[in-house]
Scaffold this active site. Structure first.
Site, mmCIF file in Angstrom:
data_model
loop_
_atom_site.group_PDB
_atom_site.id
_atom_site.type_symbol
_atom_site.label_atom_id
_atom_site.label_comp_id
_atom_site.label_asym_id
_atom_site.label_seq_id
_atom_site.Cartn_x
_atom_site.Cartn_y
_atom_site.Cartn_z
ATOM 1 N N CYS A 115 21.696 27.928 -12.486
ATOM 2 C CA CYS A 115 20.571 28.322 -13.346
ATOM 3 C C CYS A 115 20.906 29.386 -14.386
ATOM 4 O O CYS A 115 20.241 29.477 -15.416
ATOM 5 C CB CYS A 115 19.404 28.787 -12.479
ATOM 6 S SG CYS A 115 18.932 27.556 -11.238
ATOM 7 N N HIS A 249 14.944 31.232 -17.764
ATOM 8 C CA HIS A 249 15.193 30.015 -16.987
ATOM 9 C C HIS A 249 13.860 29.508 -16.445
ATOM 10 O O HIS A 249 13.083 30.271 -15.850
ATOM 11 C CB HIS A 249 16.154 30.324 -15.836
ATOM 12 C CG HIS A 249 16.161 29.282 -14.770
ATOM 13 N ND1 HIS A 249 16.360 27.943 -15.028
ATOM 14 C CD2 HIS A 249 15.979 29.383 -13.423
ATOM 15 C CE1 HIS A 249 16.303 27.269 -13.900
ATOM 16 N NE2 HIS A 249 16.070 28.116 -12.918
ATOM 17 N N ASN A 279 12.213 22.132 -13.478
ATOM 18 C CA ASN A 279 13.369 23.016 -13.414
ATOM 19 C C ASN A 279 14.630 22.161 -13.543
ATOM 20 O O ASN A 279 14.943 21.367 -12.659
ATOM 21 C CB ASN A 279 13.347 23.762 -12.073
ATOM 22 C CG ASN A 279 14.508 24.739 -11.909
ATOM 23 O OD1 ASN A 279 15.552 24.583 -12.517
ATOM 24 N ND2 ASN A 279 14.328 25.718 -11.046
#
Length: 322
Positions: A115, A249, A279
């Site tokens: 991430c 993020h 995500n």
């Protein structure tokens, strides 16, 4: 479009809506609206059964090459950030190099970061350009996040989607990437990890999914990311008011809102791009950035602070002048 750097992304065509998970759960706790309330996500993309990481990255890179009429022979460094490799050895980036038909003179290196990987990739690209080791870097990010969590608990599955990005960095725009701040907490190694498949635990008959301690990840984010933002601003002699937009993020809506609240940010300056994408790990920042550029939210001249965080535990941030 006059941008600080050339950006493109790819999202698989198959879209999974909340109704799919709601039907699986058959519980009021996971109604479509409850899933949205928990995550801020309504839709996420899923790669086809025969679509792998190198395919996603190739499609993102070709979108970039075609959109901006880039000569592949001008790329002398290829970077791929992924945690969903095709094989343990060799690295997936060699398949990407082959599928893009890049010259043998193009160096290739893979970054095994999730991430927070996009800013780490920018750090490597900028450093190589500034050292005059290379002239043009193609940075790709790609992960099969939906597939990674397909056998996990529903609370985790609803968060993740597949996607990829491609960014071109060269000496015309590298200077617009400010000082990059990174951090690591190896003590959080097991907060989010895939136990089986490596040499510690080569194989197992049970489901082979990622283990994630959601509460630990949330606490880590709230503990480290506001400080990361402040450190990044200080390193670049800026303050919060100097930043036009913040692109974090896209982990989930709760985490994004908690970061914004901790920093006392105006919500209008925070890019929320998770609702229809989910995500996508290291691709979430460049996808959100490109989509905000496409809809003219972020414009030339803006200063944008990007910050990634997650598995590792690792975090990274920088400021980009558009």
């Amino acid at each position: 479009m006059d941008q600080y750097m050339k950006l493109a992304y790819y999202l698989p065509s198959q879209v999974i809506g909340n109704e799919y998970f709601s039907a699986l759960a058959n519980s009021d706790e996971y109604s479509c609206e409850q899933i949205y309330k928990k995550s801020g996500i309504r839709y996420r993309h899923k790669a086809a059964d025969d679509e792998l990481t190198s395919d996603l990255a190739t499609k993102a890179a070709l979108n970039l090459i075609n959109e901006y009429d880039i000569d592949p022979a001008s790329i002398d460094m290829l970077l791929l950030c992924t945690q969903s490799p095709e094989y343990l050895q060799p690295a997936t980036i060699y398949l990407l190099h082959h599928k893009l038909n890049l010259p043998k003179t193009t160096n290739a290196m893979e970054i095994n970061i999730a991430c927070s990987g996009y800013a780490h990739g920018l750090l490597i690209a900028k450093s190589l350009i500034n050292s005059k080791s290379v002239k043009r870097v193609l940075l790709c990010t790609a992960d099969l996040c939906y597939k990674m969590f397909e056998n996990s608990d529903l609370s985790q599955r609803i968060l993740f989607g597949d996607g990829a990005s491609a960014t071109l960095i060269d000496d015309s725009n590298a200077h617009k990437i400010a000082q990059i701040i990174c951090g690591t907490d190896g003590g959080g190694y097991f907060s989010m990890y895939k136990k089986y498949g490596g040499y510690a635990y080569p194989s197992h008959n049970s489901q082979n999914s990622l283990n994630m301690n959601g509460s630990e990840i949330f606490l880590f984010t709230i503990r480290e990311i506001p400080n990361l933002v402040k450190q990044t601003l200080k390193a670049n002699n800026l303050n919060l008011d100097d930043i036009d937009y913040f692109v974090f993020h896209q982990a989930n809506l709760l985490i994004l809102q908690a970061i914004a609240k901790s920093l006392k940010l105006d919500n209008s300056k925070v890019i929320y791009d998770i609702e229809n994408v989910g995500n996508t790990s290291s691709s979430s920042i460049p996808i959100a950035l490109k989509r905000a550029l496409n809809n003219n939210t972020i414009k030339p001249g803006h200063k944008v602070l990007i910050a990634g965080f997650g598995i590792g535990l690792a975090w990274s941030a920088t400021i980009i002048t558009i």
